[in-house]
Design an enzyme around this catalytic site. Structure first.
Site, PDB file in Angstrom:
ATOM      1  N   LEU A 151       1.078  -0.881  -0.631  1.00  0.00           N
ATOM      2  CA  LEU A 151       0.168   0.022   0.249  1.00  0.00           C
ATOM      3  C   LEU A 151       0.771   1.159  -0.061  1.00  0.00           C
ATOM      4  CD1 LEU A 151      -2.368  -1.314   2.859  1.00  0.00           C
ATOM      5  CD2 LEU A 151      -2.437  -1.536   0.536  1.00  0.00           C
ATOM      6  N   CYS A 258       8.210   3.586   4.981  1.00  0.00           N
ATOM      7  CA  CYS A 258       8.973   2.412   3.686  1.00  0.00           C
ATOM      8  C   CYS A 258       9.972   1.786   4.037  1.00  0.00           C
ATOM      9  CB  CYS A 258       7.150   1.121   3.395  1.00  0.00           C
ATOM     10  SG  CYS A 258       6.149   1.604   4.442  1.00  0.00           S
TER      11      CYS A 258
HETATM   12  C1  UDX Z   1       5.638   2.366  -0.032  1.00  0.00           C
HETATM   13  C2  UDX Z   1       5.687   2.028  -1.355  1.00  0.00           C
HETATM   14  O1  UDX Z   1       5.973   2.673  -2.188  1.00  0.00           O
HETATM   15  C3  UDX Z   1       4.537   0.692  -1.556  1.00  0.00           C
HETATM   16  O2  UDX Z   1       4.678   0.097  -2.094  1.00  0.00           O
HETATM   17  C4  UDX Z   1       5.050  -0.185   0.291  1.00  0.00           C
HETATM   18  O3  UDX Z   1       3.868  -0.343   0.449  1.00  0.00           O
HETATM   19  C5  UDX Z   1       4.895   0.984   1.268  1.00  0.00           C
HETATM   20  O4  UDX Z   1       6.535   2.520   1.240  1.00  0.00           O
HETATM   21  P1  UDX Z   1       5.166   5.185   0.754  1.00  0.00           P
HETATM   22  O5  UDX Z   1       5.795   5.230   1.783  1.00  0.00           O
HETATM   23  O6  UDX Z   1       3.338   5.008   0.682  1.00  0.00           O
HETATM   24  O7  UDX Z   1       4.605   3.590  -0.323  1.00  0.00           O
HETATM   25  O8  UDX Z   1       5.282   6.255   0.147  1.00  0.00           O
HETATM   26  P2  UDX Z   1       5.754   6.555  -1.973  1.00  0.00           P
HETATM   27  O9  UDX Z   1       4.485   6.543  -2.671  1.00  0.00           O
HETATM   28  O10 UDX Z   1       6.477   5.271  -2.364  1.00  0.00           O
HETATM   29  O11 UDX Z   1       7.494   6.897  -1.868  1.00  0.00           O
HETATM   30  C6  UDX Z   1       8.205   6.899  -1.346  1.00  0.00           C
HETATM   31  C7  UDX Z   1       9.266   8.450  -1.207  1.00  0.00           C
HETATM   32  O12 UDX Z   1       9.513   8.184  -2.454  1.00  0.00           O
HETATM   33  C8  UDX Z   1       8.257   9.951  -0.732  1.00  0.00           C
HETATM   34  O13 UDX Z   1       9.021  10.439  -0.468  1.00  0.00           O
HETATM   35  C9  UDX Z   1       8.327   9.903  -2.716  1.00  0.00           C
HETATM   36  O14 UDX Z   1       8.692  11.727  -2.076  1.00  0.00           O
HETATM   37  C10 UDX Z   1       9.366  10.040  -2.762  1.00  0.00           C
HETATM   38  N1  UDX Z   1       9.796   9.878  -4.821  1.00  0.00           N
HETATM   39  C11 UDX Z   1       8.661   8.944  -4.967  1.00  0.00           C
HETATM   40  C12 UDX Z   1      10.695  10.094  -5.238  1.00  0.00           C
HETATM   41  O15 UDX Z   1      11.451  10.809  -4.279  1.00  0.00           O
HETATM   42  N2  UDX Z   1      10.556  10.452  -6.471  1.00  0.00           N
HETATM   43  C13 UDX Z   1       9.945   9.729  -7.019  1.00  0.00           C
HETATM   44  O16 UDX Z   1       9.686   9.799  -7.923  1.00  0.00           O
HETATM   45  C14 UDX Z   1       8.268   9.050  -6.215  1.00  0.00           C
END
Ligand code: UDX
Length: 449
Positions: A151, A258
């Protein structure tokens, strides 16, 4: 209709409970945090997740969800999903105390043949540990299934109801088939694997996402030096379906509950078992460097940061959530402070108290206008949609120096320039780089697609 317990009323637990109730199952959501359960019993969700409040309310109205803060003598369910926290411990490994406590409590009250389904992100081998606990407590008819969750905060309901795949790992075929039936109506492929592989899929997925972002951040730094535009490069490589367009956004790097924890925990597990996780370490290092890179952009424009007033836009680790765990925005604010800057922070959802508790000494402001007044720089740290629609010309007019460093490559450079801002972002060449080459920027700064 199945009878399901979900242990842990955090993000994963509440979404799991609400979605199973939405699918028509009868769900008991258990958490040892009395305050949290009291809130839920009053119809208030303790977390910010789009669509969750409605699903919880509907579940309660249909009589399909109940909340409780203690384990009963007998818990009459067929499945118990464990979704408690596994925070990092000081050494970098996952802290399994909550999982052990939840499992021990469940083993005391579950009926024979119930299935304990592990949803928490747990180190490889935890399902075996749960089986050993069950054997020690003479509960050998209890089966253990590992069902990692994927998620994303902000889209968690959709991720649950429309997953790309469902992973089920177990030694017990009957338990896997029974658990699979809970997910069949979602129409996603159900992959049956051994428990250790299921546990590993979760870590590897998050580590891969972290790697993809850090890779793009490293490419972005090279782009800056070479006069290339990282956003166009991301589009160009992302169009190759072996690579894919998502998680190629350069900027401040990744945070959240995560990616940081799981990447660190996997590196820790690997090292503890004699492997040499050099790529994972580099991925984490690049991520830390991204925060410093953004600070250095402000420093190089202002000369130094001592007593400079800087407004940070955003505190949540990404938009659409109030979660600040391992938030790049907070780490950025702390770095600015350590260089003597006067740091102001605005976030549309995270409360001022929380911001000030996380970064003592920063001032949480009630509006962007208030924070920008007299500031010498604004840094966009979290790409909340409302930040695209700010009255930029008025903000620039009230600043001591109208510098905007876009840590998420989110804003329109032309619009910012028109509003009077000096605009810097990540992975796009500065005019000076173009000047050092023997051609006009306009000739090369085309667009893809
Ligand atoms: C993540 C995983 O995507 C998900 O599958 C798992 O279950 C939990 O961890 P989440 O923590 O909700 O989900 O965040 P996510 O949307 O994956 O983003 C993580 C981080 O990466 C954020 O800080 C976001 O800003 C950063 N990010 C994301 C980037 O810096 N660049 C991108 O292109 C995408």
């Amino acid at each position: 209709m199945a009878r399901i317990a979900v242990v842990g009323a955090g993000h994963v637990g509440l979404v799991t409970a609400a979605c199973f109730a939405h699918l028509g199952h009868s769900v008991t959501c258990l958490d040892v945090d009395h305050d949290r359960i009291a809130l839920l019993q009053q119809g208030v969700s303790p977390i910010h997740e789009p669509g969750l409040d409605d699903l919880l309310r509907q579940g309660v109205e249909r009589g399909l969800i109940a909340f409780r803060a203690d384990y009963p003598q007998a818990l009459d369910v067929e499945f118990a999903f464990v979704a408690v926290g596994t925070p990092p411990s000081a050494g970098g490994s996952a802290d399994l105390r909550a999982v052990r406590e939840a499992v021990a409590s469940l083993l005391r009250c579950l009926p024979p043949r119930a299935v304990i389904v592990n949803k928490a992100t747990v180190p490889i081998g935890t399902a075996d540990l749960v089986e050993q606990l069950a054997a020690r407590m003479n509960a050998t008819s209890i089966a253990v299934v590992s069902n990692p969750e994927f998620l994303q905060e902000g889209t968690a309901i959709d991720n649950f109801l429309r997953p790309d795949r469902v992973i089920l790992g177990s030694r017990d075929e009957d338990a896997v088939e029974r658990t699979a039936r809970l997910f069949e109506s979602l129409g996603a492929p159900i992959m049956r694997v051994d428990t250790r592989s299921a546990e590993m899929v979760k870590y590897a997925a998050n580590a891969f996402l972290a790697t993809k972002i850090s890779f793009m951040n490293e490419i972005a730094t090279i782009c800056e030096q070479m006069g290339a535009d990282a956003q166009l490069v991301a589009k160009g490589i992302g169009a190759d379906d072996r690579i894919g367009p998502r998680f190629l956004g350069a900027g401040l790097g990744w945070g959240g509950s995560c990616l940081p924890k799981d990447t660190q925990s996997l590196a820790h597990l690997a090292a503890a078992h004699g492997a040499h996780p050099q790529l994972l370490r580099a991925v984490m290092q690049v991520n830390q460097d991204q925060r410093r890179l953004v600070v250095s952009k402000v420093r190089s424009a202002l000369g130094d940061l001592e007593r400079r007033r800087v407004l940070v836009l955003g505190a949540a680790f990404k938009p659409g959530t109030d979660d600040t765990r391992f938030s790049p925005a907070i780490e950025l604010a702390q770095l600015l402070q350590s260089e003597g800057a006067e740091v102001l922070v605005f976030d549309p959802v995270v409360t001022a108290d929380r911001i000030q508790a996380l970064a003592p000494g920063v001032r949480a402001v009630a509006s962007v206008e208030e924070g920008a007044q007299g500031a010498e720089a604004i840094i966009l740290a979290t790409e909340w949609p409302e930040f695209r629609e700010l009255p930029f010309a008025a903000l620039a007019a009230g600043m001591r120096r109208a510098l905007l460093v876009d840590g998420r490559n989110y804003l329109d450079p032309a619009r910012l320039a028109e509003a009077g801002f000096e605009y810097r972002c990540v992975g796009r060449p500065s005019q000076e780089v173009f000047a050092s080459f023997d051609f006009e920027p306009s000739v090369v700064a085309g667009s893809i697609g």
